[in-house]
Design a protein around this motif. Structure first.
Motif, short mmCIF file in Angstrom:
data_model
loop_
_atom_site.label_atom_id
_atom_site.label_comp_id
_atom_site.label_asym_id
_atom_site.label_seq_id
_atom_site.Cartn_x
_atom_site.Cartn_y
_atom_site.Cartn_z
N ALA A 1 0.82 -1.28 -0.08
CA ALA A 1 0.06 -0.16 -0.18
C ALA A 1 0.93 1.14 0.08
O ALA A 1 2.23 1.20 0.14
CB ALA A 1 -0.92 -0.01 1.39
N ALA A 2 0.32 2.43 -0.40
CA ALA A 2 0.90 3.66 -0.33
C ALA A 2 0.06 4.80 0.52
O ALA A 2 -0.97 4.70 0.16
CB ALA A 2 1.07 4.10 -1.79
N VAL A 3 0.71 5.56 1.28
CA VAL A 3 -0.09 6.56 1.88
C VAL A 3 0.08 7.59 1.20
O VAL A 3 1.10 8.16 0.64
CB VAL A 3 0.65 6.85 3.26
CG1 VAL A 3 -0.24 8.20 3.91
CG2 VAL A 3 0.59 5.65 4.30
N ILE A 4 -1.38 8.21 0.71
CA ILE A 4 -1.09 9.47 -0.18
C ILE A 4 -1.87 10.74 0.67
O ILE A 4 -3.14 10.35 0.85
CB ILE A 4 -2.22 9.28 -1.42
CG1 ILE A 4 -1.78 8.06 -2.30
CG2 ILE A 4 -1.90 10.58 -2.19
CD1 ILE A 4 -0.37 8.04 -3.03
N SER A 5 -1.03 11.50 1.13
CA SER A 5 -1.47 12.36 2.22
C SER A 5 -1.46 13.92 1.45
O SER A 5 -2.04 14.70 2.21
CB SER A 5 -1.00 12.26 3.42
OG SER A 5 0.53 12.35 3.18
N ALA A 6 -0.74 14.11 0.71
CA ALA A 6 -0.80 15.52 0.06
C ALA A 6 -2.10 15.81 -0.54
O ALA A 6 -2.44 14.81 -1.50
CB ALA A 6 0.28 15.54 -0.89
N LEU A 7 -2.77 16.92 -0.64
CA LEU A 7 -4.07 17.29 -0.98
C LEU A 7 -3.97 17.35 -2.63
O LEU A 7 -4.99 16.60 -3.07
CB LEU A 7 -4.71 18.31 -0.36
CG LEU A 7 -5.04 18.10 1.01
CD1 LEU A 7 -5.11 19.87 1.59
CD2 LEU A 7 -5.74 17.24 1.55
#
Length: 599
Positions: free
Chosen positions: A187-193
């Protein structure tokens, strides 16, 4: 007690109650955003500072505010020096200042949802040398004393149609899934809006000037994703748009979802994911791989639909800016025009078409000496008149559903002819702008390798400017978008080593600033494109200029231009007239014709 003094006092009492010797307050949010929502403007609330980059440190008996060179003047105007020491970065840093000023064995608090892991590591190390420690707080102490803190926006998330995106969310998620599989990640965390907005083809209105929706995403190797977002923001249209492969959960489900990744290989971006995300994953027993968010490069490389949309947005925007330049150059010499009234008028011209969604940043409207303040932001206190026989610099942009614009023009407010020095400086900036616009370069060239093209004519005269020459620009997204930049590679600045790839959009904006007198900048947006060269050995690229608005001819010293530069100017203005003339009429059209006449 003065408002900001009272706020500082209340924060100190809160820190004492929590057993903290100090606390660090950045301008940041849980997504490491450049521009943040009202709820996250903690530094402005506490200190009065209105810039877009800065950090404060509060100890029991002293406090300091840290800003870079763009805000040296502004911070002194807005923040009371009786309570705050002014500190300049990069000459110093929060870590260095704490190492010198925190008492021995001090416990300094920080909000792990507002800082990067690298920052926290550096500060912890600096404090440790003196027996101190950096601790993550439960709940931000500023929030505890900020009584009328605005709530995070609950505006609905909006669907960004495939007709504008040029690629479906399913295709984008599939590409991320393939990248995860290739790198043996779960999985990848995508946190930039802006990454979330691009990946899912959603937009929003939660942050001024940037059309994003507050949320987090976990992207999985099977092509599915989890979107964590306040339920109030979810509409039936959004649910239908996202489809079955995107599970929607409340925003407060994000941390439990991270904790559930125990034993998994998870990608998180140290530049875009806050320290709390890394800490949560590590504590849960996930194997965390620190790597650039997989959407960053594909987002920067605009597809043909995005490129076409951008050009359409530029044409409309260009007509609005041209009408404004006609207005300002004819009205201001008579007096009665101020920086604020000029920026309001420019916004009104942009809004007249009915397609403007927002500005892409706060307009930089700088008359005379204010134009020399690189990131100047006009306010009631600093508002100046556009005086006859002075230089006026205006840097502005619009957010349209098909593109994001950013343009700077420097104009001479008559009626007299400009001084020889101003014309010389303007022409050197123009020559650099043209040199970059005409650059041809091999595949594998980074922005840092082209930066000197734009500076060479200033350097010849012993002059320079203290900002980068170009930043990436989003597609109805952030006006400052990575990973590419055109800038000096000093100190390994982010993005300067990124190769320029066809489809990337950047700004071309050399300048010159004479403190206390005037500022000059000429900015167009440019698109990296392939160049066919007969007999070329390998792949070569160049730039297509996307912004078409007349450049101030009154400021050009034609004797300094070469034949090639004159040819570029004439071709550029012929194209400008071709694109804008169908949208203008009457006196505006007459002005355009004169402004676009060949040299």
């Amino acid at each position: 007690m003065h408002t900001h003094e009272a706020r500082l006092d209340a924060l100190r009492k809160e820190l004492a109650a929590r057993g903290l010797d100090g606390f660090v307050i950045p301008i940041s949010d849980e997504h490491m955003s450049e521009y943040v929502g009202g709820y996250a403007q903690r530094l402005a609330w506490l200190t009065g500072f209105g810039g877009s980059a800065g950090t404060a440190v509060v100890l029991k008996d002293k406090a300091a505010i840290f800003v870079d060179g763009r805000y040296t003047l502004q911070v002194r105007d807005q923040v009371d020096g009786r309570f705050w020491e002014y500190q300049s970065v990069p000459q110093t840093s929060v870590a260095a200042w704490l190492a010198q000023n925190a008492p021995e064995g001090a416990t300094i608090g920080y909000d792990a949802w507002l800082h990067s892991k690298g920052w926290a590591g550096g500060v912890a190390k600096a404090l440790g040398a003196n027996g101190g420690k950096l601790v993550a707080v439960e709940g931000n102490p500023v929030d505890a004393v900020w009584e009328d803190q605005p709530a995070p926006s609950l505006a609905p998330a909006l669907v960004h149609a495939d007709a504008h995106a040029g690629q479906s969310g399913n295709e984008k998620r599939a590409a991320v899934a393939e990248w995860l599989a290739d790198n043996k990640l779960d999985a990848a965390v995508i946190s930039a809006l802006d990454s979330i907005a691009w990946l899912l083809n959603v937009r929003g209105s939660d942050v001024e000037r940037t059309p994003v929706a507050l949320s987090f995403v976990l992207a999985h190797a099977d092509g599915t994703a989890d979107l964590f977002i306040a339920p109030e923001k979810v509409t039936p249209e959004l649910v239908a748009h996202l489809g079955n492969a995107v599970r929607i959960a409340p925003r407060d489900g994000f941390v439990p979802a991270l904790q559930a990744l125990a034993g998994k290989n998870v990608a998180a971006d140290p530049e875009r994911a806050v320290a709390a995300i890394f800490e949560t994953l590590e504590r849960a027993g996930a194997s965390v791989v620190a790597v650039t968010d997989p959407t960053v490069l594909p987002k920067a490389i605009k597809n043909p639909v995005e490129q076409a949309g951008h050009k359409a947005a530029q044409e409309r925007d260009g007509a609005a800016v041209a009408r404004f330049l006609h207005w300002v150059t004819t009205t201001a010499p008579q007096g009665g025009v101020s920086e604020l009234s000029a920026s309001d008028k420019l916004e009104a011209f942009r809004a007249e078409g009915g397609l403007l969604r927002d500005l892409s940043f706060d307009t930089i409207s700088g008359a005379g000496p204010n134009g020399a303040v690189v990131h100047y932001r006009v306010s009631e206190e600093t508002n100046r008149a556009l005086e006859p026989n002075s230089v006026y610099l205006v840097d502005s942009g619009g957010q349209y559903v098909d593109g994001t614009t950013d343009i700077t023009r420097t104009v001479w407010i008559g009626p007299d002819a400009p001084p020889a020095e101003v014309k010389d400086r303007f022409t050197r900036v123009l020559k650099g702008h043209i040199a970059l616009a005409r650059a041809v370069f091999p595949r594998g060239t980074a922005g840092s390798q082209l930066d000197a093209f734009a500076r060479q004519f200033l350097w010849e005269a012993g002059l320079d400017y203290a900002h980068g020459t170009g930043h990436g620009v989003g597609s109805f997204l952030s006006v400052h978008e990575g990973p590419q930049r055109i800038a000096k590679a000093a100190g390994g600045q982010a993005g300067t080593g990124q190769d320029l790839v066809p489809g990337m959009i950047l700004s071309n904006e050399p300048g010159y600033y004479k403190t206390g007198e005037y500022g000059i900048r000429i900015e167009n947006l440019i698109l990296v494109e392939r160049r066919e060269i007969a007999g070329a050995e390998g792949e070569f690229y160049g730039f297509e200029t996307l912004t078409h608005v007349p450049i101030e001819r009154a400021l050009v010293d034609q004797s300094l231009l070469t034949r090639e530069e004159r040819d570029w100017w004439n071709a550029y203005h012929a194209r400008t007239f071709e694109l804008l003339s169908p949208q203008l009429s009457g006196a505006d059209l007459d002005w355009l014709k004169a402004a676009c006449a060949p040299l």
